[in-house]
Design a protein around this motif. Structure first.
Motif, PDB file in Angstrom:
ATOM      1  N   UNK A  15       0.841  -1.204   0.000  1.00  0.00           N
ATOM      2  CA  UNK A  15       0.000   0.000   0.000  1.00  0.00           C
ATOM      3  C   UNK A  15       0.877   1.255   0.000  1.00  0.00           C
ATOM      4  N   UNK A  16       1.930   1.249   0.818  1.00  0.00           N
ATOM      5  CA  UNK A  16       2.844   2.398   0.853  1.00  0.00           C
ATOM      6  C   UNK A  16       3.474   2.638  -0.519  1.00  0.00           C
ATOM      7  N   UNK A  17       3.838   1.549  -1.186  1.00  0.00           N
ATOM      8  CA  UNK A  17       4.452   1.672  -2.514  1.00  0.00           C
ATOM      9  C   UNK A  17       3.451   2.255  -3.519  1.00  0.00           C
ATOM     10  N   UNK A  18       2.189   1.835  -3.435  1.00  0.00           N
ATOM     11  CA  UNK A  18       1.151   2.367  -4.323  1.00  0.00           C
ATOM     12  C   UNK A  18       0.925   3.853  -4.056  1.00  0.00           C
ATOM     13  N   UNK A  19       0.944   4.218  -2.785  1.00  0.00           N
ATOM     14  CA  UNK A  19       0.804   5.621  -2.377  1.00  0.00           C
ATOM     15  C   UNK A  19       1.950   6.459  -2.952  1.00  0.00           C
ATOM     16  N   UNK A  20       3.175   5.962  -2.810  1.00  0.00           N
ATOM     17  CA  UNK A  20       4.342   6.681  -3.333  1.00  0.00           C
ATOM     18  C   UNK A  20       4.306   6.754  -4.854  1.00  0.00           C
ATOM     19  N   UNK A  21       3.764   5.710  -5.482  1.00  0.00           N
ATOM     20  CA  UNK A  21       3.679   5.703  -6.941  1.00  0.00           C
ATOM     21  C   UNK A  21       2.754   6.811  -7.438  1.00  0.00           C
ATOM     22  N   UNK A  22       1.598   6.963  -6.783  1.00  0.00           N
ATOM     23  CA  UNK A  22       0.681   8.046  -7.151  1.00  0.00           C
ATOM     24  C   UNK A  22       1.326   9.406  -6.914  1.00  0.00           C
ATOM     25  N   UNK A  23       2.100   9.484  -5.843  1.00  0.00           N
ATOM     26  CA  UNK A  23       2.790  10.738  -5.532  1.00  0.00           C
ATOM     27  C   UNK A  23       3.786  11.090  -6.633  1.00  0.00           C
ATOM     28  N   UNK A  24       4.487  10.079  -7.150  1.00  0.00           N
ATOM     29  CA  UNK A  24       5.470  10.325  -8.208  1.00  0.00           C
ATOM     30  C   UNK A  24       4.801  10.779  -9.503  1.00  0.00           C
ATOM     31  N   UNK A  25       3.525  10.399  -9.689  1.00  0.00           N
ATOM     32  CA  UNK A  25       2.768  10.829 -10.867  1.00  0.00           C
ATOM     33  C   UNK A  25       2.010  12.136 -10.608  1.00  0.00           C
ATOM     34  N   UNK A  26       2.229  12.723  -9.414  1.00  0.00           N
ATOM     35  CA  UNK A  26       1.512  13.940  -9.026  1.00  0.00           C
ATOM     36  C   UNK A  26      -0.003  13.723  -9.127  1.00  0.00           C
ATOM     37  N   UNK A  27      -0.439  12.567  -8.609  1.00  0.00           N
ATOM     38  CA  UNK A  27      -1.836  12.164  -8.757  1.00  0.00           C
ATOM     39  C   UNK A  27      -2.535  12.001  -7.403  1.00  0.00           C
ATOM     40  N   UNK A  28      -1.973  12.608  -6.356  1.00  0.00           N
ATOM     41  CA  UNK A  28      -2.564  12.435  -5.032  1.00  0.00           C
ATOM     42  C   UNK A  28      -3.587  13.514  -4.686  1.00  0.00           C
ATOM     43  N   UNK A  29      -3.175  14.758  -4.753  1.00  0.00           N
ATOM     44  CA  UNK A  29      -4.022  15.815  -4.225  1.00  0.00           C
ATOM     45  C   UNK A  29      -3.839  15.886  -2.717  1.00  0.00           C
ATOM     46  N   UNK A  30      -4.039  17.058  -2.142  1.00  0.00           N
ATOM     47  CA  UNK A  30      -3.749  17.261  -0.718  1.00  0.00           C
ATOM     48  C   UNK A  30      -4.638  16.411   0.188  1.00  0.00           C
ATOM     49  N   UNK A  31      -5.918  16.249  -0.166  1.00  0.00           N
ATOM     50  CA  UNK A  31      -6.843  15.496   0.690  1.00  0.00           C
ATOM     51  C   UNK A  31      -6.482  14.015   0.742  1.00  0.00           C
ATOM     52  N   UNK A  32      -6.194  13.432  -0.414  1.00  0.00           N
ATOM     53  CA  UNK A  32      -5.853  12.009  -0.467  1.00  0.00           C
ATOM     54  C   UNK A  32      -4.509  11.746   0.211  1.00  0.00           C
ATOM     55  N   UNK A  33      -3.579  12.665   0.045  1.00  0.00           N
ATOM     56  CA  UNK A  33      -2.277  12.517   0.699  1.00  0.00           C
ATOM     57  C   UNK A  33      -2.441  12.551   2.218  1.00  0.00           C
ATOM     58  N   UNK A  34      -3.320  13.421   2.691  1.00  0.00           N
ATOM     59  CA  UNK A  34      -3.586  13.526   4.131  1.00  0.00           C
ATOM     60  C   UNK A  34      -4.175  12.220   4.667  1.00  0.00           C
ATOM     61  N   UNK A  35      -5.142  11.657   3.935  1.00  0.00           N
ATOM     62  CA  UNK A  35      -5.796  10.403   4.339  1.00  0.00           C
ATOM     63  C   UNK A  35      -4.785   9.264   4.432  1.00  0.00           C
ATOM     64  N   UNK A  36      -3.982   9.091   3.390  1.00  0.00           N
ATOM     65  CA  UNK A  36      -3.051   7.960   3.357  1.00  0.00           C
ATOM     66  C   UNK A  36      -1.906   8.133   4.352  1.00  0.00           C
ATOM     67  N   UNK A  37      -1.431   9.342   4.518  1.00  0.00           N
ATOM     68  CA  UNK A  37      -0.357   9.579   5.490  1.00  0.00           C
ATOM     69  C   UNK A  37      -0.819   9.203   6.895  1.00  0.00           C
ATOM     70  N   UNK A  38      -2.057   9.570   7.223  1.00  0.00           N
ATOM     71  CA  UNK A  38      -2.588   9.241   8.552  1.00  0.00           C
ATOM     72  C   UNK A  38      -2.844   7.741   8.678  1.00  0.00           C
TER      73      UNK A  38
END
Length: 386
Positions: A119-142
Motif C-alpha cells: 500500500x505504501x508503494x502504491x501511495x508513493x507511486x501516485x505521488x510520483x505521478x503527481x496524482x494524489x491531491x492534498x486530501x488524499x495525501x492527508x488520508x493515506x499519510x494518517x
C-alpha cells in the motif's frame, strides 16, 4: 466529493477473476497515467496485488461505482466483472477498510506484513505521478501511521505468516527433497532464506542473474531440462506461457503455482497427475492461521473501530480548514488589489496621503472582517448540510 474505495479481493472473487487483474509495474504505471489523463478521477491510489485490486479516490460516488468500466477501457479488454464481485466503501467506511487492509486483517493470510509495504508503494507511486491531491495525501499519510501503531499494539506483528511461510510449512511436511524455485521476487527471496535455514538444497531460476542468500540463479530457459530431477517445484514468477510441459515433470511432484495469473494451464493436473497448490489452495492453511490469531484480529478491529471515526472526522475538519484558508487567501488578495487601486485613484485626484492611508486601512479591515464572517457562515452551513 468524498473519499471512496472500489475494489475486488480474495473475499469477493475467485482466483479465475482476480488473475485477470495481474498487472506488472509497467502496466500499473500506464494505468495511473491514463487514469489521470482520460478519466474523471482527479486523484487516486491504485493498488494491485495477487489477492486484491483497489482504487481509492476523492470523487463522486456515481463515478467510482463504475470503475470497472473505466478499467476495462484502460487495459483494452473485457474483464466481465459481476456486481457481486466488486465492493464499494465510502467516507469513514472507506477509511476503516484502508486500515483493515494495511494492518493485514483483511488479507488471505491474516496479519501478513507484506500488504503494508504494498500500500505504501502504491501511495508513493501516485505521488510520483503527481496524482494524489492534498486530501488524499492527508488520508493515506494518517492511515500509514495508524496502521503501524495498530500492528505494534496488537500481536499481529508477532511471528507473522506469509505466503513464503505457508509454502515452507507444506514443504517441511515432505521428505527433504531438493527444491526447484522459479522467480526471485519478494516471495522467492523470502522462501530461499527460510529454506536455507533448514539446510534445503535449492536450485533458483530467474529472468536476470541474481544471487540470493548465497544462491546464484540460472537462466529460465534451462528449467525444462532440469525439472525432471525435482520432486518439489515452486513457481513464483509470472509468464504468459508455462515454464515447463506436463510430461517433463516427475511423478508425484508437488508444485506450488503462486503466479498471478497462474502459470500452469487448467488441464495440467489431469494430464500429469501431479499435486498443484495455487494461492487459493493455500486457503486451508489460512483457516488454521486464523484460529491462532483471532484474539489479535479482534484487538485490531476494536482499535480500528474506536479510532477510525474520530481520526476521519479530524481529517475532514482539516480538509474544511484548508478549504477555508484557501478561500480566505483568495478573498484577501482581491480586497488588497481593489483597495490599492482605489487609493491610487484618490492620490491622483489630489487627496491628502494620510487621509488615503487611513481610509485604505479601514476599508481593508472592514472587508476582511466581512469576508471572514461570510466564509465561516458558508462553512458551517455546508457542514450542516453534509
Amino acid at each position: 466529493m468524498e473519499f471512496h474505495c472500489w475494489g475486488i479481493s480474495h473475499k469477493s472473487t475467485s482466483l479465475e477473476v482476480r488473475e485477470k487483474f495481474a498487472f506488472n509495474k509497467e502496466k500499473i504505471d500506464e494505468i495511473i497515467a491514463n487514469l489521470k489523463s482520460v478519466t474523471p478521477f482527479e486523484n487516486g491510489v491504485f493498488l494491485s496485488t495477487c489477492n486484491r485490486t483497489e482504487f481509492y479516490s476523492f470523487c463522486e460516488r456515481t463515478q467510482i461505482k463504475n470503475f470497472d468500466s473505466h478499467l476495462e477501457q484502460l487495459v483494452g479488454k473485457n474483464i466481465g466483472l459481476r456486481k457481486n464481485d466488486q465492493y464499494l466503501f465510502s467516507k469513514n467506511e472507506a477509511f476503516k477498510h484502508l486500515l483493515r487492509v494495511m494492518t493485514g486483517i483483511d488479507s488471505m493470510i491474516v496479519g501478513e506484513p507484506d500488504i503494508f509495504g504494498q500500500v505504501k508503494k502504491s501511495f508513493q507511486n501516485s505521488k510520483s505521478f503527481n496524482y494524489l491531491g492534498s486530501d488524499l495525501e492527508l488520508i493515506f499519510s494518517r492511515a500509514i501511521n495508524l496502521a503501524k501503531d495498530i500492528r505494534s499494539e496488537t500481536s499481529l506483528s508477532k511471528n507473522p505468516l506469509s505466503i513464503a511461510s505457508l509454502v515452507e510449512n507444506r514443504i517441511l511436511e515432505q521428505d527433504k527433497s531438493p527444491v526447484l524455485l522459479i522467480g526471485a521476487g519478494n516471495v522467492g527471496k523470502a522462501l530461499i532464506k527460510r529454506l536455507n535455514q533448514k539446510k534445503y538444497e535449492i536450485e533458483l531460476f530467474n529472468r536476470t542473474d541474481i544471487n540470493v542468500d548465497g544462491i546464484s540463479s540460472r537462466p529460465l530457459g534451462e528449467v525444462s531440462n532440469e525439472i525432471k530431477n525435482y520432486q518439489i517445484v515452486v513457481i513464483a514468477a509470472a509468464s504468459e506461457t508455462p515454464f515447463f510441459a506436463s510430461e517433463e515433470v516427475k511423478d508425484n511432484c508437488l508444485i506450488f503455482d503462486l503466479a498471478i495469473p497462474r502459470n500452469l494451464p487448467s488441464g495440467f493436473v489431469t494430464k500429469a497427475g501431479k499435486t498443484i497448490l495455487t494461492l487459493d489452495e493455500l486457503s486451508g492453511m489460512v483457516a488454521e492461521n486464523l484460529k491462532g490469531r483471532e484474539s489479535a484480529v479482534k484487538d485490531a478491529e476494536n482499535l480500528i473501530s474506536s479510532n477510525a471515526e474520530k481520526e476521519f472526522l479530524k481529517l475532514q475538519n482539516r480538509k474544511t480548514i484548508n478549504a477555508v484558508q484557501k478561500k480566505f487567501r483568495e478573498e484577501q488578495s482581491d480586497i488588497k488589489l481593489k483597495a490599492i487601486k482605489k487609493a491610487r485613484e484618490k492620490l491622483s485626484e489630489g487627496d491628502e496621503i494620510n487621509d488615503v492611508i487611513e481610509e485604505l486601512a479601514d476599508e481593508i479591515a472592514s472587508k476582511n472582517a466581512f469576508h471572514v464572517s461570510k466564509i465561516l457562515d458558508d462553512s458551517i452551513s455546508s457542514k450542516n448540510r453534509g
